[in-house]
Design a protein around this motif. Structure first.
Motif, short mmCIF file in Angstrom:
data_model
loop_
_atom_site.label_atom_id
_atom_site.label_comp_id
_atom_site.label_asym_id
_atom_site.label_seq_id
_atom_site.Cartn_x
_atom_site.Cartn_y
_atom_site.Cartn_z
N LYS A 87 0.82 -1.21 -0.03
CA LYS A 87 0.10 -0.27 0.00
C LYS A 87 0.80 1.05 -0.24
N THR A 88 0.42 2.31 -0.71
CA THR A 88 1.06 3.51 -0.75
C THR A 88 0.32 4.65 0.17
N ILE A 89 1.04 5.23 0.88
CA ILE A 89 0.40 6.17 1.80
C ILE A 89 0.79 7.78 1.39
N GLY A 90 0.24 8.60 1.11
CA GLY A 90 0.58 9.79 0.58
C GLY A 90 0.22 10.99 1.63
N MET A 91 1.17 11.41 2.39
CA MET A 91 1.14 12.47 3.29
C MET A 91 1.23 13.87 2.96
N CYS A 92 0.33 14.65 3.19
CA CYS A 92 0.42 16.28 2.90
C CYS A 92 0.34 16.65 4.41
N ILE A 93 1.40 16.90 5.12
CA ILE A 93 1.51 17.16 6.54
C ILE A 93 2.59 18.21 6.82
N HIS A 94 2.50 18.71 7.84
CA HIS A 94 3.59 19.46 8.70
C HIS A 94 4.99 18.62 8.73
N LEU A 95 5.98 18.72 8.06
CA LEU A 95 7.14 18.02 8.09
C LEU A 95 8.07 18.65 9.04
N GLU A 96 7.84 17.86 10.45
CA GLU A 96 8.86 17.98 11.40
C GLU A 96 8.95 16.68 11.97
N ALA A 97 9.55 16.78 13.24
CA ALA A 97 9.99 15.35 13.86
C ALA A 97 8.81 14.45 14.27
N LYS A 98 7.54 15.10 14.74
CA LYS A 98 6.50 14.04 15.25
C LYS A 98 5.79 13.41 14.10
N VAL A 148 5.18 8.57 0.76
CA VAL A 148 5.53 9.72 -0.11
C VAL A 148 4.85 10.79 0.73
N CYS A 149 5.77 11.73 1.09
CA CYS A 149 5.32 13.06 1.69
C CYS A 149 5.89 14.36 1.02
#
Length: 413
Positions: free
Chosen positions: A43-54, A70-71
């Motif tokens: 499965k491929t999970i696409g993430m559009c999110i604030h890219l920081e450590a958490k 993929v982010c």
């Protein structure tokens, strides 16, 4: 092929992620539970999110449970380049860097969609909207979307009303563990922490105006109240305004608040909350900041036009000189105060939210094709499981109902 600032920054990013891992027992538990079975394999999970450590920790948990991840960043100023570099080094594709242009931002989202994700984690709904606008041929491949924000849920409902949805969108933002903890305690603490970090100014005795008394606004207001600030609330909802009054805050229209406020923090999800009609009435030296998802709550476009002078007076703070001679300071270009100007929510808070997102992705993968094609709530079972994991990590035990008590309650249903 990833597009980031500099892969050589990875060591700093690794330290940040290792630090947050120490305080994310919920995500750690879920990763441990499901990594052996590789539940997200193929499965491929696409993430559009604030890219920081958490968020990077969540992405790595998905990867370690079998997913291709993929982010892209959900805000041009919230991406931490060293964190992005470490994710790439660990085999996750990333398309983001701090300070990217609007054109680069959309192109990076396009790169995520070109990987044809089966599952989407969205933060503001930009990725999903772009899918409908330019990649509609992918709709049948999507099991569902987990939307993280108030703004994103509103946009999802608007899209549903306008043209319908072809898959379920889970309103993660509306779950109890999200708005009671993330929106209230998380934004409240991180927004004020960011203000103090960026300005080095005292909270106590200062007059703060908080626009909006939803869960984000009340979290900010209550933290300010605890730090002995004078707090004014502006609202359009009479019930929320009455609640703010009962909570001990002054309530008034923005046209009155602009004349006496020292610092303004918007948290409404709307636009032009502080617009041209208010700029000239602000006190000289007023500070403006935004805790809403998009940088439109403060009318930055108009402020840029009317200002006769603009200069950076401190890292992440710009001074605008108005035609009437007054100065207005804006933090982080009017973008998200806690992320564009800080590290975002406290680690423990995001551990809860990302625990929900993890199980929502599992739920959508397993049952997404059966669920309603619309905006749906997080399953109560998911919320209870996350809360129990968190309580266990804290060493807290609670009571359970006896069979007799259960029967008594059921007799009233």
């Amino acid at each position: 092929m990833s597009r980031i600032r500099d892969i050589n920054l990875w060591e700093s990013g690794k330290k940040k992620i290792e630090w947050v891992k120490n305080f994310m027992p919920v995500v750690n538990t879920l990763e441990s539970k499901y990594s052996f079975s590789q539940i997200f394999k193929d499965k491929t999970i696409g993430m559009c999110i604030h890219l920081e450590a958490k968020t990077a920790r969540l992405a790595l948990a998905f990867k370690n449970c079998g997913a291709k991840v993929v982010c892209a960043g959900s805000n041009p100023l919230s991406t931490q380049d060293d964190v992005a570099a470490y994710l790439v080094k660990e085999g996750i594709e990333v398309f983001a860097w701090r300070g990217e242009s609007s054109e680069d931002y959309e192109r990076n989202l396009e790169e995520v969609l070109k990987k044809e994700p089966n599952l989407i984690i969205d933060d503001g709904f930009d990725l999903t909207v772009l899918l409908y606008r330019k990649f509609s041929y992918l709709k049948h491949k999507i099991f569902g979307v987990g939307e993280e924000t108030t703004t994103g849920v509103k946009r999802a409902k608007a899209l549903l009303k306008d043209r319908g949805l072809d898959f379920p969108v889970v309103a993660v933002n509306d779950s109890k563990l999200k708005f009671l903890f993330d929106n209230r305690y998380g934004t409240g603490e991180s927004a004020i922490s960011s203000f103090m970090r960026n300005t080095n100014l005292l909270i106590s005795g200062r007059t703060f105006v908080v626009a909006g008394y939803g869960w984000v606004g009340r979290g900010i207001a209550q933290k300010l109240q605890g730090l002995k600030a004078k707090v004014i609330i502006t609202e359009v909802d009479p019930i929320k305004a009455l609640e703010a009054h009962m909570d001990g805050f002054l309530v008034m229209p923005m046209k009155e608040a602009v004349k006496i406020g020292d610092v303004f923090i918007t948290a409404t999800g709307n636009f032009k909350v502080i617009g041209e009609e208010y700029f000239y009435d602000l006190k000289d030296g007023a500070i403006l900041a935004n805790a809403g998802h998009f940088n439109v709550e403060i009318d930055m476009e108009t402020l840029e036009k009317i200002a006769i002078e603009k200069r950076e007076v401190r890292d992440n703070i710009h001074e605008y000189k108005l035609p009437n001679g007054k100065r207005v300071f804006v933090i982080a270009e009017g973008r998200l105060l806690n992320l564009a100007g800080g590290d975002g929510h406290p680690i423990e808070i995001m551990d809860l939210s990302f625990g929900i997102q993890f199980l929502v992705m599992k739920w959508l993968m397993e049952r997404g094709k059966e669920l309603p094609k619309g905006v749906i709530s997080v399953s109560e079972d998911i919320e209870l499981e996350i809360a129990k994991i968190k309580l266990d990590s804290l060493g807290i035990s609670i009571d359970t109902l006896t069979p007799e008590q259960l029967n008594y309650l059921q007799s009233w249903e």
